[in-house]
Design an enzyme around this catalytic site. Structure first.
Site, PDB file in Angstrom:
ATOM      1  N   TYR A 236      17.668 -60.527 -32.417  1.00 41.18           N
ATOM      2  CA  TYR A 236      16.747 -59.862 -31.484  1.00 41.18           C
ATOM      3  C   TYR A 236      17.346 -59.753 -30.084  1.00 41.18           C
ATOM      4  O   TYR A 236      16.653 -59.858 -29.089  1.00 41.18           O
ATOM      5  CB  TYR A 236      15.388 -60.580 -31.453  1.00 41.18           C
ATOM      6  CG  TYR A 236      14.817 -60.741 -32.838  1.00 41.18           C
ATOM      7  CD1 TYR A 236      14.304 -59.632 -33.511  1.00 41.18           C
ATOM      8  CD2 TYR A 236      14.838 -61.967 -33.497  1.00 41.18           C
ATOM      9  CE1 TYR A 236      13.826 -59.753 -34.819  1.00 41.18           C
ATOM     10  CE2 TYR A 236      14.366 -62.096 -34.791  1.00 41.18           C
ATOM     11  CZ  TYR A 236      13.867 -60.993 -35.441  1.00 41.18           C
ATOM     12  OH  TYR A 236      13.407 -61.114 -36.715  1.00 41.18           O
TER      13      TYR A 236
ATOM     14  N   GLY B  55      15.601 -63.701 -40.971  1.00 38.33           N
ATOM     15  CA  GLY B  55      16.343 -62.823 -40.069  1.00 38.33           C
ATOM     16  C   GLY B  55      17.061 -63.679 -39.053  1.00 38.33           C
ATOM     17  O   GLY B  55      18.257 -63.935 -39.136  1.00 38.33           O
ATOM     18  N   ARG B  56      16.260 -64.251 -38.130  1.00 39.20           N
ATOM     19  CA  ARG B  56      16.808 -65.077 -37.050  1.00 39.20           C
ATOM     20  C   ARG B  56      17.739 -66.170 -37.556  1.00 39.20           C
ATOM     21  O   ARG B  56      18.828 -66.377 -37.033  1.00 39.20           O
ATOM     22  CB  ARG B  56      15.640 -65.726 -36.311  1.00 39.20           C
ATOM     23  CG  ARG B  56      16.015 -66.676 -35.210  1.00 39.20           C
ATOM     24  CD  ARG B  56      14.845 -67.563 -34.780  1.00 39.20           C
ATOM     25  NE  ARG B  56      13.594 -66.840 -34.778  1.00 39.20           N
ATOM     26  CZ  ARG B  56      13.195 -66.057 -33.802  1.00 39.20           C
ATOM     27  NH1 ARG B  56      13.947 -65.903 -32.742  1.00 39.20           N
ATOM     28  NH2 ARG B  56      12.044 -65.420 -33.882  1.00 39.20           N
TER      29      ARG B  56
ATOM     30  N   ARG C 201      14.214 -61.159 -24.904  1.00 40.40           N
ATOM     31  CA  ARG C 201      13.399 -62.280 -25.395  1.00 40.40           C
ATOM     32  C   ARG C 201      12.810 -63.156 -24.277  1.00 40.40           C
ATOM     33  O   ARG C 201      11.640 -63.498 -24.338  1.00 40.40           O
ATOM     34  CB  ARG C 201      14.196 -63.140 -26.389  1.00 40.40           C
ATOM     35  CG  ARG C 201      14.599 -62.375 -27.645  1.00 40.40           C
ATOM     36  CD  ARG C 201      15.171 -63.293 -28.702  1.00 40.40           C
ATOM     37  NE  ARG C 201      14.131 -64.117 -29.281  1.00 40.40           N
ATOM     38  CZ  ARG C 201      14.018 -65.405 -29.083  1.00 40.40           C
ATOM     39  NH1 ARG C 201      14.909 -66.051 -28.354  1.00 40.40           N
ATOM     40  NH2 ARG C 201      13.034 -66.073 -29.626  1.00 40.40           N
TER      41      ARG C 201
ATOM     42  N   GLU D 219      12.873 -64.058 -46.782  1.00 42.07           N
ATOM     43  CA  GLU D 219      13.484 -62.974 -46.011  1.00 42.07           C
ATOM     44  C   GLU D 219      13.773 -63.405 -44.574  1.00 42.07           C
ATOM     45  O   GLU D 219      13.152 -62.930 -43.632  1.00 42.07           O
ATOM     46  CB  GLU D 219      12.608 -61.719 -46.054  1.00 42.07           C
ATOM     47  CG  GLU D 219      11.140 -61.972 -45.842  1.00 42.07           C
ATOM     48  CD  GLU D 219      10.307 -60.695 -45.968  1.00 42.07           C
ATOM     49  OE1 GLU D 219       9.637 -60.353 -44.994  1.00 42.07           O
ATOM     50  OE2 GLU D 219      10.344 -60.060 -47.040  1.00 42.07           O
TER      51      GLU D 219
ATOM     52  N   TYR E  88       8.932 -63.047 -24.604  1.00 37.27           N
ATOM     53  CA  TYR E  88       8.314 -64.226 -25.249  1.00 37.27           C
ATOM     54  C   TYR E  88       8.471 -65.500 -24.428  1.00 37.27           C
ATOM     55  O   TYR E  88       8.274 -66.589 -24.979  1.00 37.27           O
ATOM     56  CB  TYR E  88       9.006 -64.526 -26.586  1.00 37.27           C
ATOM     57  CG  TYR E  88       9.148 -63.408 -27.560  1.00 37.27           C
ATOM     58  CD1 TYR E  88       8.048 -62.660 -27.975  1.00 37.27           C
ATOM     59  CD2 TYR E  88      10.396 -63.128 -28.122  1.00 37.27           C
ATOM     60  CE1 TYR E  88       8.203 -61.653 -28.912  1.00 37.27           C
ATOM     61  CE2 TYR E  88      10.547 -62.122 -29.057  1.00 37.27           C
ATOM     62  CZ  TYR E  88       9.447 -61.390 -29.446  1.00 37.27           C
ATOM     63  OH  TYR E  88       9.593 -60.408 -30.378  1.00 37.27           O
TER      64      TYR E  88
ATOM     65  N   GLY F 109      11.013 -66.506 -40.914  1.00 32.17           N
ATOM     66  CA  GLY F 109      10.403 -67.298 -39.842  1.00 32.17           C
ATOM     67  C   GLY F 109      11.060 -68.641 -39.631  1.00 32.17           C
ATOM     68  O   GLY F 109      10.554 -69.461 -38.866  1.00 32.17           O
TER      69      GLY F 109
ATOM     70  N   CYS G 191      14.910 -53.730 -11.927  1.00 35.24           N
ATOM     71  CA  CYS G 191      13.893 -53.766 -10.868  1.00 35.24           C
ATOM     72  C   CYS G 191      12.535 -54.135 -11.448  1.00 35.24           C
ATOM     73  O   CYS G 191      11.649 -53.287 -11.587  1.00 35.24           O
ATOM     74  CB  CYS G 191      13.861 -52.427 -10.142  1.00 35.24           C
ATOM     75  SG  CYS G 191      15.375 -52.204  -9.216  1.00 35.24           S
ATOM     76  N   GLU G 192      12.423 -55.368 -11.834  1.00 38.30           N
ATOM     77  CA  GLU G 192      11.186 -55.946 -12.373  1.00 38.30           C
ATOM     78  C   GLU G 192      11.222 -57.419 -12.003  1.00 38.30           C
ATOM     79  O   GLU G 192      12.261 -58.074 -12.191  1.00 38.30           O
ATOM     80  CB  GLU G 192      11.158 -55.877 -13.920  1.00 38.30           C
ATOM     81  CG  GLU G 192      11.012 -54.518 -14.511  1.00 38.30           C
ATOM     82  CD  GLU G 192       9.587 -53.995 -14.463  1.00 38.30           C
ATOM     83  OE1 GLU G 192       8.652 -54.808 -14.271  1.00 38.30           O
ATOM     84  OE2 GLU G 192       9.417 -52.772 -14.578  1.00 38.30           O
TER      85      GLU G 192
END
Ligand code: ADP
Ligand code: ASP
Ligand code: MG
Length: 860
Positions: A840, A742-743, A779, A740, A783, A704, A810-811
């Site tokens: 990510y 990640g990012r 992302r 642990e 988010y 985190g 198309c969104e």
């Protein structure tokens, strides 16, 4: 001597008058500021820091004699520090102070006597201050502020408020400035806080009220400015001592400053703004120990920038909830209940109402809300409604222009409050504030979270240089070196790779190595596992494993990928932390010999044979979540992860019955957490639990760690993180400390290269279309994440155009960034670089609309 009519008012607070060097500054500032403005200077001072607290305790009859002796000693010692003869400079004043205890009123402690006691702090500091300044050769006169300032006569206020929290008089006294200017000395020094009561006695403006004295003098004199000199360099977007990332507010208008002050920012007394506003006198807040900093300017000409400017907190709020018993909507019901508040001399602050309930708040700075007063009020109210008093509460207020139009940006702020019990929400009709009232106990730690959320959501426009200055952290510790992104130097190489085809992710392994080494260089950390879900590219897995890190997987697919990529990797270096995985994944993982983490009892109940006799880790939910967005918070009631603490003992009993050994405890509460203290708290919490759980060897405090995505964000304070872990590890060294991330390891190693497809203007919005959007990088859509977006083909051109950067999907949510600055010449086939997308990014990419997945390149 010149009897100029122009005045400048300088007010110095408690800490600004508590040391000799501070008085030197006062003298210097008076001379310099007077010369710069061509005005005579009136200095208004507070009591020496902490003295009013002591006097207040004496008023309350607390340990009176010991406190009095200590106050006398302290002032005598200060005289010595100032090189003054205490008897000559202060003897009479100290005698007056001590005399108040011999006064026959001291037994009953009536309010007029209390006001006189409280006034002594300022009388002492101003007397010794003027003696010192004169001893330094400055021509300062002294005056008693009570000769000049009158307490206002406000109807219906309690006796307490009319003596100890008075409003300034609004009367404009003709000839005030001329009379005041007849003072023989060019510079004058007087007291803050105190005024003349209508009965001729003393009254005080309430705690922190010296600002109000200065403002009243400023208004009555028509001063060129009122400058509040204090221990912070201005008004900040939150109390900087609580929120280090709070930003200096360089310009405010009176209305905003008023709102910030009223809702809790102690730096400016709320009643000080009115007099200056009415008289059109500009105000400034400045730092006595750092006078060169720009401070905050408050006047009528500050431009009205929409957005949240500040978040403030007020403790000690009392809520009175009144449930109707059938009389609601009857003519006169509200008038009856409010009459009772008036009768008890209580001024109501916020009001919330529903079909059957009216809830109001009482502000502690305006009311003396003792239990006696509340009891009497409740008894009276009980005749007309059901009453509940809720206290102590905290009011948390967002202040800014156009709050209503910002509501849509505040979804994460709502989510943060959603985890607390909100008693009352109130939106002011002037559209300047939005207040939430919660239990005081729940407010702990909330402000930094909310402040970060306001910046992240764009609701607080910190990039506007007209309002927002540097953060407190930057002012205190200097701007930390933000690492220059590697891709600037690699531009030529990246453009050549983009020419082969886009969308394309490019990862620089050296960046991964650097971050991995930072993790391993943390003494307190015993084991570090890379959370491969952030980026499972084989080259990255080989790199982190090569640096000595373990790998953390969340699915059987990830486990198989790890062992296919690194067949030699021992199972002991792999962690399996799945969520709601099927039975066969646990069976397979246990058969592989990796460390398996479980987070519920139901799995043990349904599949006892899978786990019987094994050693596992247990993932706990510590009851709270954290992180950069609601969707990445993995703790607390709303999250699906972790065993709630209430079931911890039950889990241990089940495990024991199945001969299962729990060798590790784990908690991961979210991602992108800014507060470096978070992890040490998790360790401390888990270590406390581990002590009761028997065989635990390892404590896994999750990942985190954040990276600075936005231009104003700073590199994560790794030093503070390490210091916290070192400290807690030294305090409980029994367990291996496991992290642990990640990012943190991979986000900055990666960039996404896109090509411009079309540049289109529609209804005034200019859009740059790219050949990859939410299909390549989810992302922003998922988010509302912010990634830097740069035109790599035109890096040297000034980015003066404002664009929305969109993808080809198309969104309508397919937006990579809104209101982005890019060169106006941005055109088809330019290469766009989306920064910090190594985590990510590709791993969440998809083929929606049947668009091909991005390519991936490695820079060794
Ligand atoms: P003084 O004694 O000089 O009057 P105060 O203690 O009354 O000083 O006010 C300054 C303090 O106000 C700061 O040290 C800070 O802790 C607090 N404060 C609370 N909110 C804010 C804010 N939004 N901006 C700046 N300071 C704040
Ligand atoms: N000395 C008073 C107090 O501490 C007033 C002030 O400092 O503003 O509240
Ligand atoms: Mg103050």
């Amino acid at each position: 001597m010149a009897q100029g009519q122009k005045w400048l008012v300088l007010k110095f607070g408690g800490t600004s008058v508590s040391r000799r060097d501070r008085w030197d500054t006062i003298g210097r500032m008076a001379v310099e500021r007077g010369a710069a403005t061509g005005a005579r200077v009136l200095v208004v001072v507070s009591a020496v820091s902490g003295v009013t607290n002591e006097l207040q305790a004496i008023c309350e009859g607390n340990d009176v004699h010991a406190r009095m002796a200590a106050l006398v000693d302290r002032h005598r010692a200060f005289c010595e520090e100032l090189g003054l003869d205490a008897d000559a400079a202060l003897g009479a004043r100290l005698a007056e102070l001590q005399g108040l205890l011999d006064d026959p009123r001291a037994a009953e402690r009536p309010l007029p006597w209390q006001a006189e006691v409280l006034a002594q702090g300022e009388l002492l500091s101003s007397t010794l201050g003027v003696a010192y300044l004169r001893s330094q050769g400055l021509d300062f006169g002294w005056c008693d502020a009570r000769e000049w300032l009158q307490a206002g006569q406000v109807p219906n206020r309690s006796e307490w408020a009319l003596r100890l929290s008075v409003q300034p008089s609004r009367e404009i006294e003709p000839g005030f400035a001329a009379r005041f200017s007849s003072h023989p000395s060019p510079m004058v020094l007087t007291q803050g806080f105190i005024a003349r009561h209508a009965d001729g006695g003393t009254a005080v403006f309430g705690r922190g009220g010296s600002d109000t004295s200065a403002a009243c003098f400023g208004a009555l004199l028509g001063a060129v400015a009122v400058e509040i000199w204090t221990d912070v360099p201005g008004m900040f977007s939150a109390n900087p001592r609580v929120v280090p990332d709070a930003r200096l507010l360089t310009r405010l208008d009176y209305a905003e400053a008023q709102e910030i002050a009223t809702t809790g920012a102690k730096v400016l007394h709320p009643r000080s703004i009115g007099p200056c506003r009415r008289a059109g006198v500009p105000m400034a807040i400045l730092d006595t120990s750092r006078p060169w900093l720009p401070g905050t300017r408050i006047d009528a000409s500050a431009s009205a920038v929409p957005g949240v400017k500040a978040i403030s907190r007020r403790d000690g709020v009392v809520l009175v909830s009144m449930e109707s018993i059938g009389m609601w909507q009857e003519v006169g019901f509200l008038s009856d209940i409010f009459a009772l508040f008036k009768h008890h001399g209580l001024s109501v602050d916020l009001i919330g109402s529903s079909e059957t309930n009216v809830t109001i708040s009482l502000d502690p700075s305006d009311n003396l809300v003792t239990s006696n007063v509340l009891e009497a009020l409740a008894t009276d109210l009980a005749r007309v409604c059901r009453v509940k008093v809720i206290a102590p509460c905290t009011g948390i207020t967002l202040v800014g222009r156009g709050m209503r139009s910002l509501l849509h940006r505040l979804s994460d702020v709502w989510a943060t409050f959603g985890r607390e019990r909100v008693h009352l929400i109130s939106q002011s009709s002037n559209d300047l504030n939005l207040t939430f009232v919660i239990d005081e106990a729940d407010a702990e730690g909330l402000l930094p979270l909310l402040h970060a959320e306001l910046i992240r959501s764009g609701a607080m426009p910190v990039l506007d240089p007209g309002v927002f200055g540097p953060s407190w952290r930057e002012i205190e510790f200097g701007r930390p070196q933000r690492r220059e992104p590697w891709w600037i130097a690699a531009r030529g190489d990246l453009l050549a790779r983009a020419a082969v085809g886009t969308p394309r992710y490019v990862y620089r392994l050296e960046t991964v190595r650097e971050r991995a080494r930072e993790m391993l260089a943390t003494t307190a950390v015993d084991r570090c596992y890379f959370a491969i879900k952030a980026n499972p590219h084989p080259a990255i897995l080989r790199t982190v494993a090569g640096e000595g890190l373990g790998l953390e997987c969340v699915s059987l697919g990830e486990l198989q990928h790890v062992f296919a990529t690194l067949p030699e990797l021992p199972a002991s270096r792999v962690l399996f932390t799945p969520s709601f995985a099927p039975r066969r994944e646990y069976e397979a993982a246990l058969a592989m010999g990796v460390t398996v983490t479980l987070d519920n009892i139901e799995a043990l109940q349904r599949w006892p044979d899978v786990f019987r006799g094994h050693t596992i880790w247990l993932r706990l939910d510590l009851g709270r979540g954290d992180g950069h967005h609601e969707k990445v918070r993995t703790g607390g009631v709303a999250a699906k992860f972790g065993l709630p603490l209430a079931r911890f003992d039950a889990f241990l009993a089940h495990a024991h019955a199945l001969d299962i050994r729990i060798s590790g405890l784990h908690a991961h509460l979210g991602s992108g957490i800014d507060d470096p203290r978070h992890w040490r708290e998790v360790y401390a919490h888990l270590a406390g639990l581990a002590d009761t759980a028997g065989d635990v060897e390892a404590i896994d405090i999750g990942g985190g760690l954040p990276i600075p995505y936005t231009p104003d964000a700073q590199d994560f304070d790794l030093a503070a993180w390490r210091a916290g872990l070192d400290e807690i590890k030294a305090a409980c060294p029994r367990y291996a400390l496991v992290v642990e991330p990640g990012r943190y390891l991979v986000a900055q190693c990666g960039v996404l290269l896109l090509s411009v497809t079309q540049v289109v203007e529609k209804d005034g919005v200019h859009r740059v279309g790219c050949d990859g959007g939410m299909n390549a990088l989810m992302r922003p859509a998922l988010y509302d994440a912010w990634h830097g977006i740069h035109n790599l083909s035109r890096l040297e051109d000034a980015a003066t155009g404002t664009f929305e950067v969109v993808g080809p999907i198309c969104e309508s949510g397919d937006v990579l960034g809104r209101n982005r600055q890019l060169p106006t010449a941005t055109a088809e086939d330019d290469v766009i670089l989306v920064a910090d997308s190594g985590a990510y990014g590709m791993t969440m990419a998809n083929t929606y609309n049947l668009r091909a997945l991005p390519a991936e390149d490695i820079i060794e």
